[in-house]
Design an enzyme around this catalytic site. Structure first.
Site, PDB file in Angstrom:
ATOM      1  N   ALA A 194      -5.194  -0.313  -2.718  1.00  0.00           N
ATOM      2  CA  ALA A 194      -5.627   1.016  -2.302  1.00  0.00           C
ATOM      3  C   ALA A 194      -6.682   0.784  -1.235  1.00  0.00           C
ATOM      4  CB  ALA A 194      -6.202   1.802  -3.466  1.00  0.00           C
ATOM      5  N   GLU A 195      -6.542   1.449  -0.088  1.00  0.00           N
ATOM      6  CA  GLU A 195      -7.390   1.085   1.045  1.00  0.00           C
ATOM      7  C   GLU A 195      -8.860   1.405   0.818  1.00  0.00           C
ATOM      8  OE1 GLU A 195      -4.961   3.340   1.174  1.00  0.00           O
ATOM      9  OE2 GLU A 195      -5.420   5.005   2.511  1.00  0.00           O
ATOM     10  N   ASN A 196      -9.166   2.238  -0.179  1.00  0.00           N
ATOM     11  CA  ASN A 196     -10.573   2.489  -0.469  1.00  0.00           C
ATOM     12  C   ASN A 196     -11.250   1.308  -1.162  1.00  0.00           C
ATOM     13  OD1 ASN A 196      -8.796   3.299  -2.611  1.00  0.00           O
ATOM     14  ND2 ASN A 196     -10.569   4.115  -3.694  1.00  0.00           N
TER      15      ASN A 196
ATOM     16  N   SER B 139     -10.926  -4.498   3.186  1.00  0.00           N
ATOM     17  CA  SER B 139      -9.709  -3.749   2.915  1.00  0.00           C
ATOM     18  C   SER B 139      -8.897  -3.549   4.202  1.00  0.00           C
ATOM     19  CB  SER B 139     -10.069  -2.398   2.298  1.00  0.00           C
ATOM     20  OG  SER B 139      -8.919  -1.727   1.883  1.00  0.00           O
TER      21      SER B 139
ATOM     22  N   ASN C 227       0.856  -1.192   0.000  1.00  0.00           N
ATOM     23  CA  ASN C 227       0.000   0.000   0.000  1.00  0.00           C
ATOM     24  C   ASN C 227       0.885   1.233   0.000  1.00  0.00           C
ATOM     25  OD1 ASN C 227      -1.424   2.321   1.296  1.00  0.00           O
ATOM     26  ND2 ASN C 227      -3.136   0.885   1.329  1.00  0.00           N
TER      27      ASN C 227
END
Lengths: 216, 217, 216, 217
Positions: free
Chosen positions: A45-47, A87, A22
């Site tokens: 991507a943490e979204n 996530s 990340n």
């Protein structure tokens, strides 16, 4: 090579085959530009995507495919959409091999402060606290000083991001590893000397007999 | 990128005494070929974490019959009389956990939470020896996370990145278990090219999966 | 009408339009046979489907579509597959409007014991504890006595399923509602008298002036 | 079976001061038409629970601009200067929560757990005033569940049972929020016939959804 390129190139060397990585917004996201072609790595991507594929080229935009900064991106073949619970399950559960984040301060304990300057900058921590608390390796990538003022300090004066020692600090002047004994100067930037690093750092540094230059 | 692993090679990865998370509900969604490979190999002493021990001759029931199971952590063993007999004979240790608590304990193990706060089990034998935590005036049982050395997963499709999807009620414990073990071995009905499973259809991202089992050709 | 049919018919009257309902194995599953056609209800099986469609007719079998007893079933149009975490999230989170379960004992507090007879029957609680702790309405459907021995008792001697008062007890002899004041006899079965119910029940019953017969 | 609800009728369901869970990440996966209907109606005083407040002029940013937001519970407000200004002016109360903690708190609210045990936030200002619980020798913060009066959800497809699926990174908080509110209102790109979404593709079962919004015809 400017400072940011030095940092991004040196961080890229830490990325190993098979990793899930990340990258924070800004400087950390430049790391993708310097990865060797033979490294098979997946970016998260943490979204909500595993298999981030870089900024969307013209004609490849999809309004429902963005990175954690809200920018339009692409996905690699074999990507997976995930909701925020999964996530952060990946992040908190130890499935994320590496996170690369910016920093405001790092201290002798290896603790990072990077989300808030009381009274000045209160944007919210976003995913930073989970990333620093959960990722297997946490790499802080930042310019060595803020307008000449040291960022690697004896003890963070800004609020911490997590009570956990980061894995590595990479600046344009040095690679520094936090250890049980303290901060060890592992490598020097292309144009830095040991004296200059010490000068630009208020934290105590442990300096081995030989400190090689970054093999960029 | 992953290449398909041979059944016997996958079985050989699993040492004596390993903690196995095994997907399935009454053998629906259980990786039967992987189970057969373990029976064939004969190494055991396993702690099996699963919803149930299926029926005699099916799924986890085959591991029980083969004497490879030392301990079972499950919500139900009532439809496998052999598990019950071995429990009474002291040959298998059985820890019974409410089904909703079991899946959350495994999830907590997989997503890095310190435990589960649930009212299920309060005032019952399940409560014994456990911490009670009070939140907003309500009492909750603190149930601890569970992780496995291996997760044995049954999927509908796998691709060569290890991405998985699941079919109907064969989902059950599989997607959650795939997050909660050091090594994840997935058996799919079919292995498809990378990209053939739409990102929105992937239920287990491939980076969680260490081995996909070779198909039946 | 035999005892089981009486019970199933009476429980079916509790099922209302728009509900999400979970039926236990055995007697409770008979309830589907007696629902009015105009009731739009979705059945959940805790192993992972919302929109259970009854036992699979010949030619409609799918090895990956079963109910919580492991029997082959069908799914209605608009069904959803769910994993066990979501399934029990629905149950524990208050999204399940009703569960119908069998019982070994129910007591004056309205507490149910239905999962274990120490030293005799230790199959495991499966989903019963979550269902009784979490469903909005818990209906116990059972024959009134076990071989003449009362099952509605002052205090359960068997281990409880949950420390929570069930909503309703339906037997072939009576409908009994647990309340703050105790167990209230609400209705009589087709062939039962108040005296017979009292005779077959060791728990104290509150008996209103008029106790109507079940309107089956 | 559900019929599509008109935008203004959906907005009229939401009273002054309601707690709104709103899906989206920087407005991706936010129900924009529903937001517009709320701005149009002008009733406010809302507590908004969401990952962020988007940008000025997008998603939740429009509610902020319209002055309909009394309190925000979010992980990040940094890209909406208006939220920051109103926070400093004392017009909006802001509670900042780490993103992974926020989604788990909402999940706990939705699935009936008493809270979240996480190490995220330990040793930081997030820890202040919270219970610390020790499990197997490790310290965890106890973070309390969050529920909403309404969840405003953005989906890719809805069917007339209310089943939903989601697109790519527009999943984000939506599927979890759809479990954690008294009333769930879903806005989809398209409404499809019952049966058109495969059971394995449904990510929010229709029984969780109270209203699907009419489409753009």
């Amino acid at each position: 090579m400017n400072a940011k390129e030095i940092i991004a190139r040196r961080v890229a060397m830490e990325v190993k085959d098979g990793m899930l990585v990340n990258l924070g917004i800004g400087l950390p996201s430049m790391v993708t530009n310097y990865l060797p072609d033979d490294v098979d790595v997946m970016f998260q991507a943490e979204n909500g995507v595993v298999g981030l594929g870089g900024s969307a080229m013209p004609g490849f935009e999809n309004k429902d495919l963005t990175d954690a900064g809200g920018g339009l991106v692409m996905a690699v073949p074999g990507a997976a959409s995930i909701d925020s619970a999964v996530s952060f399950g990946l992040i908190r559960g130890g499935h994320l091999d590496m996170t690369v984040l910016g920093g405001l301060q790092v201290d002798e304990r290896g603790y990072l402060a990077n989300w808030m300057v009381p009274g000045k900058m209160v944007p919210g921590m976003g995913g930073a606290m989970d990333l620093v608390a959960g990722a297997k390796q946490v790499i802080v990538s930042m310019v060595h000083t803020a307008k000449g003022s040291p960022k690697i300090v004896p003890e963070c004066t800004l609020p911490l991001t997590a009570e956990r020692r980061v894995s590595l600090i990479v600046t344009e002047m040095a690679v520094i590893e936090p250890t049980d004994e303290g901060l060890v100067l592992r490598e020097l930037g292309p144009e830095a000397t040991v004296e200059q690093v010490v000068q630009a750092t208020t934290a105590k540094l442990i300096i081995p007999e030989t400190v090689p230059r970054m093999a960029l | 990128m992953k290449t398909a692993t041979k059944l016997e090679d996958a079985a050989a990865l699993i040492p004596e005494g390993a903690v196995l998370l095994i997907g399935g509900f009454m053998a629906v969604g259980t990786p039967e070929r992987m189970i057969d490979a373990l029976v064939e190999r004969g190494v055991g002493g396993f702690t099996v974490v699963a919803n149930d021990t299926a029926l005699v001759g099916k799924g986890i029931g085959k591991l029980v019959t083969a004497g490879l199971v030392k301990k079972v952590i499950a919500s139900h063993i009532g439809l496998n009389p052999e598990t019950q007999q071995k429990m009474i004979a002291g040959e298998i240790e059985v820890e019974l956990v409410p089904q909703g608590t079991l899946i959350e304990r495994i999830r907590a193990g997989g997503v890095g939470l310190g435990g589960v706060l649930t009212q299920t089990g309060l005032g019952t034998p399940v409560e014994e020896g456990k911490q009670i935590v009070e939140v907003q005036g309500e009492r909750y049982l603190l149930e601890e996370p569970i992780r496995g050395d291996f997760a044995l997963i049954k999927a509908k499709q796998a691709d060569y990145k290890g991405n998985l999807d699941y079919a109907l009620t064969a989902h059950n414990f599989n997607p959650v278990m795939a997050m909660a073990a050091e090594t994840v071995i997935a058996e799919a009905e079919v292995i498809v090219p990378i990209g053939a499973i739409h990102p929105d259809a992937v239920k287990t991202p491939g980076i969680l999966v260490d081995h996909i089992l070779e198909g039946e050709l």
